[in-house]
Design a protein around this motif. Structure first.
Motif, mmCIF file in Angstrom:
data_model
loop_
_atom_site.group_PDB
_atom_site.id
_atom_site.type_symbol
_atom_site.label_atom_id
_atom_site.label_comp_id
_atom_site.label_asym_id
_atom_site.label_seq_id
_atom_site.Cartn_x
_atom_site.Cartn_y
_atom_site.Cartn_z
ATOM 1 N N MET A 33 6.869 -11.455 4.152
ATOM 2 C CA MET A 33 5.982 -10.380 3.695
ATOM 3 C C MET A 33 6.156 -9.151 4.570
ATOM 4 O O MET A 33 6.171 -8.025 4.058
ATOM 5 C CB MET A 33 4.524 -10.848 3.717
ATOM 6 C CG MET A 33 4.202 -11.853 2.635
ATOM 7 S SD MET A 33 4.335 -11.119 1.027
ATOM 8 C CE MET A 33 2.699 -10.512 0.845
ATOM 9 N N ARG A 34 6.270 -9.376 5.863
ATOM 10 C CA ARG A 34 6.421 -8.238 6.774
ATOM 11 C C ARG A 34 7.734 -7.511 6.503
ATOM 12 O O ARG A 34 7.771 -6.277 6.453
ATOM 13 C CB ARG A 34 6.381 -8.739 8.213
ATOM 14 C CG ARG A 34 6.338 -7.643 9.195
ATOM 15 C CD ARG A 34 6.076 -8.201 10.560
ATOM 16 N NE ARG A 34 6.189 -7.116 11.530
ATOM 17 C CZ ARG A 34 6.143 -7.277 12.805
ATOM 18 N NH1 ARG A 34 5.975 -8.491 13.310
ATOM 19 N NH2 ARG A 34 6.258 -6.272 13.607
ATOM 20 N N LYS A 35 8.783 -8.280 6.274
ATOM 21 C CA LYS A 35 10.074 -7.687 5.956
ATOM 22 C C LYS A 35 9.999 -6.926 4.633
ATOM 23 O O LYS A 35 10.528 -5.807 4.512
ATOM 24 C CB LYS A 35 11.136 -8.800 5.896
ATOM 25 C CG LYS A 35 12.538 -8.315 5.722
ATOM 26 C CD LYS A 35 13.506 -9.500 5.740
ATOM 27 C CE LYS A 35 14.921 -9.067 5.505
ATOM 28 N NZ LYS A 35 15.843 -10.187 5.455
ATOM 29 N N THR A 36 9.340 -7.501 3.645
ATOM 30 C CA THR A 36 9.184 -6.852 2.338
ATOM 31 C C THR A 36 8.348 -5.584 2.467
ATOM 32 O O THR A 36 8.681 -4.554 1.870
ATOM 33 C CB THR A 36 8.515 -7.818 1.331
ATOM 34 O OG1 THR A 36 9.286 -9.019 1.268
ATOM 35 C CG2 THR A 36 8.432 -7.213 -0.041
ATOM 36 N N ILE A 37 7.304 -5.650 3.279
ATOM 37 C CA ILE A 37 6.447 -4.480 3.475
ATOM 38 C C ILE A 37 7.221 -3.372 4.146
ATOM 39 O O ILE A 37 7.127 -2.201 3.759
ATOM 40 C CB ILE A 37 5.176 -4.865 4.269
ATOM 41 C CG1 ILE A 37 4.249 -5.688 3.393
ATOM 42 C CG2 ILE A 37 4.463 -3.625 4.781
ATOM 43 C CD1 ILE A 37 3.056 -6.272 4.117
ATOM 44 N N VAL A 38 8.013 -3.720 5.143
ATOM 45 C CA VAL A 38 8.824 -2.705 5.831
ATOM 46 C C VAL A 38 9.810 -2.092 4.846
ATOM 47 O O VAL A 38 10.003 -0.867 4.804
ATOM 48 C CB VAL A 38 9.541 -3.322 7.060
ATOM 49 C CG1 VAL A 38 10.599 -2.377 7.609
ATOM 50 C CG2 VAL A 38 8.545 -3.693 8.122
ATOM 51 N N SER A 39 10.431 -2.926 4.017
ATOM 52 C CA SER A 39 11.387 -2.428 3.025
ATOM 53 C C SER A 39 10.677 -1.525 2.010
ATOM 54 O O SER A 39 11.182 -0.453 1.655
ATOM 55 C CB SER A 39 12.047 -3.609 2.318
ATOM 56 O OG SER A 39 12.844 -3.164 1.247
ATOM 57 N N LEU A 40 9.512 -1.957 1.550
ATOM 58 C CA LEU A 40 8.740 -1.150 0.593
ATOM 59 C C LEU A 40 8.291 0.154 1.215
ATOM 60 O O LEU A 40 8.304 1.204 0.564
ATOM 61 C CB LEU A 40 7.534 -1.934 0.072
ATOM 62 C CG LEU A 40 7.817 -2.955 -1.016
ATOM 63 C CD1 LEU A 40 6.555 -3.733 -1.354
ATOM 64 C CD2 LEU A 40 8.366 -2.300 -2.250
ATOM 65 N N GLN A 41 7.903 0.110 2.487
ATOM 66 C CA GLN A 41 7.472 1.335 3.156
ATOM 67 C C GLN A 41 8.632 2.314 3.257
ATOM 68 O O GLN A 41 8.446 3.514 3.045
ATOM 69 C CB GLN A 41 6.912 1.020 4.555
ATOM 70 C CG GLN A 41 5.512 0.472 4.532
ATOM 71 C CD GLN A 41 5.000 0.143 5.939
ATOM 72 O OE1 GLN A 41 5.784 -0.013 6.876
ATOM 73 N NE2 GLN A 41 3.686 0.020 6.056
ATOM 74 N N SER A 42 9.818 1.812 3.553
ATOM 75 C CA SER A 42 10.972 2.723 3.632
ATOM 76 C C SER A 42 11.302 3.276 2.242
ATOM 77 O O SER A 42 11.617 4.457 2.095
ATOM 78 C CB SER A 42 12.179 2.024 4.248
ATOM 79 O OG SER A 42 12.679 1.016 3.384
ATOM 80 N N ASP A 43 11.189 2.423 1.219
ATOM 81 C CA ASP A 43 11.433 2.890 -0.150
ATOM 82 C C ASP A 43 10.393 3.931 -0.566
ATOM 83 O O ASP A 43 10.726 4.957 -1.161
ATOM 84 C CB ASP A 43 11.421 1.723 -1.137
ATOM 85 C CG ASP A 43 12.643 0.821 -1.016
ATOM 86 O OD1 ASP A 43 13.632 1.251 -0.371
ATOM 87 O OD2 ASP A 43 12.605 -0.296 -1.572
ATOM 88 N N VAL A 44 9.142 3.672 -0.234
ATOM 89 C CA VAL A 44 8.069 4.612 -0.561
ATOM 90 C C VAL A 44 8.269 5.908 0.191
ATOM 91 O O VAL A 44 8.079 7.006 -0.357
ATOM 92 C CB VAL A 44 6.681 3.971 -0.276
ATOM 93 C CG1 VAL A 44 5.588 5.014 -0.306
ATOM 94 C CG2 VAL A 44 6.392 2.867 -1.264
ATOM 95 N N GLN A 45 8.662 5.806 1.437
ATOM 96 C CA GLN A 45 8.909 7.018 2.223
ATOM 97 C C GLN A 45 10.062 7.819 1.619
ATOM 98 O O GLN A 45 9.990 9.034 1.509
ATOM 99 C CB GLN A 45 9.203 6.644 3.688
ATOM 100 C CG GLN A 45 9.310 7.822 4.597
ATOM 101 C CD GLN A 45 8.032 8.647 4.642
ATOM 102 O OE1 GLN A 45 6.931 8.119 4.502
ATOM 103 N NE2 GLN A 45 8.178 9.940 4.816
ATOM 104 N N GLU A 46 11.105 7.124 1.221
ATOM 105 C CA GLU A 46 12.247 7.794 0.591
ATOM 106 C C GLU A 46 11.816 8.445 -0.727
ATOM 107 O O GLU A 46 12.194 9.576 -1.037
ATOM 108 C CB GLU A 46 13.360 6.775 0.341
ATOM 109 C CG GLU A 46 14.617 7.376 -0.260
ATOM 110 C CD GLU A 46 15.682 6.313 -0.508
ATOM 111 O OE1 GLU A 46 16.386 6.439 -1.507
ATOM 112 O OE2 GLU A 46 15.798 5.379 0.299
ATOM 113 N N LEU A 47 11.009 7.726 -1.493
ATOM 114 C CA LEU A 47 10.496 8.263 -2.754
ATOM 115 C C LEU A 47 9.630 9.486 -2.491
ATOM 116 O O LEU A 47 9.704 10.478 -3.215
ATOM 117 C CB LEU A 47 9.707 7.173 -3.505
ATOM 118 C CG LEU A 47 9.161 7.556 -4.873
ATOM 119 C CD1 LEU A 47 10.296 7.865 -5.828
ATOM 120 C CD2 LEU A 47 8.284 6.448 -5.408
#
Length: 171
Positions: A33-47
């Motif tokens: 979950m932490r890895k997924t959250i970090v990945s999602l946060q980077s995707d959201v930041q990029e978006l």
């Protein structure tokens, strides 16, 4: 050791083992979950970095265009109102023109009917004024012919036709 105690120890061991396995599964789930959250946060930041400029430009464009859109909407409403008024006026004018055309058509019809009646009456008078003298002349010519026929043949024209008709019967 007693049988119950042994069983109790085994159950406590199995329960402890189950708790350790559950803790490991929870730890793996947490890490995933932490890895997924970090990945999602980077995707959201990029978006955000790509979408925010677009959204800000869209907002600026809407702020610039909104008064123009309102102006156009007002103009369209005014135009619709004017068109409605002019269509009412046009209907009134068209009705008046049709009424005038109807009256003029009626007048022309009456004039034409009167003219045709006059021409008919005049032609009847001409026919009568020409036909009477022609009939008189025809009667005089018929009488003169009969007179000359009687003088020439010594018989009336009716008797001569009977003789000719009798001669044709005997063949």
């Amino acid at each position: 050791m007693n049988n119950e105690t042994t069983l109790l120890v085994i159950f406590v061991g199995i329960t402890g083992l189950a708790l350790v396995v559950q803790a490991i599964v929870m730890l793996v789930a947490f890490l995933t979950m932490r890895k997924t959250i970090v990945s999602l946060q980077s995707d959201v930041q990029e978006l955000r970095t790509t979408a925010m400029p677009i959204l800000s430009r869209t907002r600026e464009t809407l702020e610039k265009v909104a008064p123009k859109i309102e102006s156009v909407a007002t103009d369209v409403a005014d135009l619709a109102h004017l068109l409605k008024e002019q269509s009412v006026e046009f209907q009134a004018v068209a009705a008046e023109i049709l009424e005038r055309v109807h009256r003029q058509t009626s007048r022309v019809d009456n004039m034409f009917t009167g003219m045709v009646d006059g021409v008919e009456q005049a032609s009847n008078m001409v026919v009568d004024s020409v036909a009477k003298p022609v009939r008189r002349i025809t009667a005089m010519l018929t009488g003169a012919k009969a007179f000359f026929t009687v003088l020439a043949t010594g018989r009336r024209p009716d008797q001569q036709a009977e003789i000719v008709a009798d001669q044709d019967m005997f063949v």
